[in-house]
Design an enzyme around this catalytic site. Structure first.
Site, PDB file in Angstrom:
ATOM      1  N   ASP A 123       0.862  -1.174   0.000  1.00 38.69           N
ATOM      2  CA  ASP A 123       0.000   0.000   0.000  1.00 38.69           C
ATOM      3  C   ASP A 123       0.906   1.234   0.000  1.00 38.69           C
ATOM      4  OD1 ASP A 123      -3.183   0.589   1.665  1.00 38.69           O
ATOM      5  OD2 ASP A 123      -2.109   1.722   0.139  1.00 38.69           O
TER       6      ASP A 123
HETATM    7  C1  GLC Z   1      -4.324   4.278  -0.149  1.00 41.22           C
HETATM    8  C2  GLC Z   1      -5.203   3.112   0.219  1.00 41.22           C
HETATM    9  C3  GLC Z   1      -5.248   2.030  -0.839  1.00 41.22           C
HETATM   10  C4  GLC Z   1      -5.101   2.662  -2.206  1.00 41.22           C
HETATM   11  C5  GLC Z   1      -3.694   3.227  -2.278  1.00 41.22           C
HETATM   12  C6  GLC Z   1      -3.436   3.891  -3.621  1.00 41.22           C
HETATM   13  O1  GLC Z   1      -3.595   4.691   0.980  1.00 41.22           O
HETATM   14  O2  GLC Z   1      -4.949   2.468   1.463  1.00 41.22           O
HETATM   15  O3  GLC Z   1      -6.474   1.332  -0.667  1.00 41.22           O
HETATM   16  O4  GLC Z   1      -5.305   1.699  -3.221  1.00 41.22           O
HETATM   17  O5  GLC Z   1      -3.429   4.156  -1.244  1.00 41.22           O
HETATM   18  O6  GLC Z   1      -4.222   5.052  -3.747  1.00 41.22           O
END
Ligand code: GLC
Length: 721
Positions: free
Chosen positions: A251
């Site tokens: 993430d």
């Molecule tokens: C965010 C979220 C995740 C998302 C990623 C990219 O922090 O936790 O669900 O896909 O960043 O935007």
């Protein structure tokens, strides 16, 4: 699995080129992105047009040594150009085919602009509406989450990832992100192997079995180990036990977050831990902030395994052979078909929380629309990219649908402000109206990531508005637009009819009016319990009975069953599990809902009252049936659910567990038989008290509770010998 092309590329790639494939950098500016791609970046967030995506792809294919095309990743969570209802609302539809169709529509729009990878579906089971991201998942139930999650995966990926309308799905956030302490986003998760296996892992197993192309690691720890460094789960369970051959993506900055987690001394340590645990793609660019020596902690075999996974996804997407999109075919705005689907979905996701007959509206001549959502366009919910087509207003939709009615609009209060000065004018405007529609809820800004709330009531002075309208003696209905279960105890008894419309997306306003006037059926069911108070949270129906369950002492009608019981506690039972200052059970239970049509239902039946365990193990199942008749003058949907009660088990069983459901439309007077197969998978559970977890069915008595809501389901017995 690999191909000659991939093997040949790996044999020729330098470590720098390999590490380039193992990162996705988000929110780059155009200049940065081209430089990064020219340096060998393998994936990029790129919310741009087809032409701009092709231009970036040409840099990868024509200006790098090996010409490896980039993956274009984006959070296509509930739509791209046409925004559908938020995932929690889609869950309320209890209609997996609808969820699949919405995902397929979003994938077609996204792929036409060059997006090839979405970070969706979110499969985090959550029983805590304080957590803002409940909006992005499918609620509190394991089975509903697994069914809706796999439907979304199939919708995104279609039959062939190389297809023009397919994008790679990402099941996230692996794992147990939905159970943060205090309901605070990113907070600690500490849970038993029993709950990990029986609740949080199940939907991800289903998504892997459905062919999800990637899995995203969660920000949280699980029992002290940050998921971005959790080798036991990322590799042990996901890649070895489940044989997952796709990509594990981190993430955003999740690898860097290992430092504040306190498990990594420096970035090199964090990168080594994460990739050693089984991460394949880092989100944020950390590896490129390290030199070769620092990255050498990750052994070549692990590095090549990760690169193979990334390049094989590019193969499956057809990117090596067709890296560019047809700019002339780009979908740049909703189409009539995508709007119709979104409108139908928003209506099918609506849940009729209560109705004394005020709904559907009967050709009102004078209508007052009040509340902050009456004239608002804030219906899209959390997680819409800049592409999302704006929604219309309920006021405009009402005027369009009732051209001969006098439709007045006066919001009265703001959605957040603590100012009730506008309420008297609303009451004055209500005089002489046939009906008042109070449109209230949560703004999208209070929903989604990093949006946890400690107070679950309607924000601002919206509840005051409801109570004031209730006091003026004119028929009224409440429309709720929110991204989580709310505490409604401070006004629900004053409202004759309440429609839960969630954040319904681009077509929400028209869908809400469709339901209010009866053009569409509000037959959704709650995917999450509505608590009476935030003090009850976490709250869910599939709880254990405990050794001292509280009861109502028989003081309530038969529509209350002891599933965590609802209603006033039997105060005579002092030493039982209850609150001294709050009624038992949720305000509205999981599975709650109804519709305008009425139905008669037979007693459920089971094809055999007894089945042998070895037959179940061999794949045999029994069939549960129930006959349903539409006894009304209008077409309507019934949603039959089957809940298992394992009466006695070696591990304390949940009082109920949803194992099957089916939603069907019945014409006036029509009778149909709902039939659902119950076998090993539905009757079993994970035992985790031995060295290796094992999924078992134990002989004994089961009750299969069948009905259109959890609290009205009727049991039929099944014995396993
Ligand atoms: C965010 C979220 C995740 C998302 C990623 C990219 O922090 O936790 O669900 O896909 O960043 O935007």
């Amino acid at each position: 699995m690999t191909t000659d092309r991939v093997q040949d590329l790996i044999a020729r790639m330098t470590p720098e080129e390999k590490w380039g494939q193992l990162q996705i950098i988000f929110r780059p500016h155009r200049a940065d992105a081209e430089d990064l791609v020219r340096r060998g970046l393998g994936s990029v967030f790129w919310p741009r047009s087809a032409a701009q995506t092709n231009a970036l792809q040409r840099v990868a294919v024509e200006q790098t040594r090996l010409g490896i095309p980039v993956l274009v990743g984006l959070d296509v969570i509930h739509g791209q150009r046409t925004i559908g209802p938020v995932p929690l609302a889609q869950a309320a539809s209890f209609d997996p085919e609808l969820v699949r169709a919405l995902a397929a529509s979003a994938a077609a729009e996204a792929r036409s602009g060059g997006v090839t990878w979405t970070f969706s579906p979110m499969l985090d089971v959550s029983r805590d509406p304080r957590w803002g991201r409940v909006v992005e998942g499918f609620g509190e139930d394991v089975h509903l989450t697994a069914v809706m999650g796999t439907a979304m995966v199939r919708g995104y990926q279609g039959e062939d990832l190389a297809g023009a309308g397919a994008i790679a799905a990402t099941a996230k956030h692996f794992v147990a992100y939905g159970q943060p302490e205090g309901g605070r986003d990113y907070n600690t998760v500490d849970l038993s192997p029993h709950r990990l296996r029986n609740v949080h892992l199940e939907p991800f197993w289903a998504a892997v079995a459905a062919g999800a192309a990637s899995i995203m690691a969660a920000f949280n720890t699980v029992s002290g180990v940050p998921m971005h460094a959790h080798r036991g789960l990322l590799t042990g369970v996901l890649k070895e036990e489940w044989d997952f051959d796709g990509i594990v993506v981190g993430d955003a900055d999740g690898v860097r977050n290992l430092l504040p987690h306190g498990v990594a001394e420096d970035l090199a340590d964090a990168v080594g831990l994460a990739f050693g645990a089984g991460l394949d793609v880092e989100m944020g660019g950390a590896p490129w902030d390290l030199d070769d020596a620092a990255r050498a902690r990750v052994d070549t075999a692990r590095l090549d395994d990760a690169v193979t996974r990334v390049l094989m996804l590019k193969e499956r997407l057809g990117l090596f052979d067709r890296p560019y999109v047809d700019e002339a075919a780009e979908i740049t705005a909703p189409t009539p078909a995508s709007r119709a689907l979104a409108r139908r979905a928003a209506a099918r996701s609506a849940v009729l929380l209560k109705n004394d007959g005020t709904l559907p509206l009967h050709a009102p001549r004078r209508v007052l629309l009040t509340g902050p959502f009456a004239d608002s366009t804030d219906h899209l919910g959390a997680w819409t990219q800049s592409f999302g087509a704006a929604a219309g207003t309920i006021a405009d939709a009402m005027r369009d649908r009732l051209p001969h009615a006098d439709v007045r609009v006066m919001s009265g209060v703001d959605v957040l402000d603590d100012d009730a000065e506008g309420i008297p004018a609303v009451l004055a405007a209500a005089r002489g109206c046939d009906v008042v529609v109070v449109c209230v809820g949560e703004p999208s800004s209070l929903s989604g990531e990093a949006a946890s709330r400690s107070d679950l009531r309607l924000p601002g002075r919206q509840a005051d508005l409801i109570r004031a309208v209730a006091g003026c003696g004119i028929p009224f209905v409440v429309v709720l637009e929110n991204g989580r279960p709310l505490v409604v105890a401070d006004w629900i008894d004053d409202a004759p009819a309440v429609l839960e419309a969630w954040h319904g997306g681009t077509e929400a306003a028209r869908a809400i009016v469709d339901v209010l006037v009866g053009d569409a059926e509000p037959a959704g069911r709650l995917p999450m319990s509505f608590p009476r108070s935030a003090g009850q949270v976490p709250i869910h129906y599939a709880h254990e009975n405990t050794g001292r369950p509280a009861t109502t002492g028989g003081t309530l009608t038969t529509d209350v069953v002891d599933i965590g019981v609802q209603g006033p506690a039997n105060v005579a039972e002092k030493f039982t599990s209850k609150y001294l200052d709050l009624e038992l059970g949720p305000q509205f239970a999981f599975g709650h809902g109804g519709g305008y049509a009425t139905f008669a239902r037979s007693a459920p039946a089971v094809s055999e009252g007894c089945v042998r365990l070895e037959e179940l193990e061999a794949g045999r199942s029994v069939t549960v049936t129930i006959d349903v008749t539409n006894t009304s003058e209008r077409s309507g949907d019934d949603v039959i659910q089957v809940y298992v009660e394992d009466v006695v088990a070696s591990i304390a069983p949940p009082v109920r567990r949803l194992v099957a459901f089916d939603r069907r439309t019945l014409a006036p007077g029509e009778t149909t038989t709902f039939g659902m197969d119950i076998g090993f998978e539905q009757l079993g559970f994970w035992r985790t008290d031995a060295a290796a977890a094992a999924f078992v069915v134990e002989p004994g008595l089961f009750r299969l509770h069948v009905g259109s809501t959890l609290t009205t389901a009727v049991p039929v017995e099944l014995r396993v010998e």
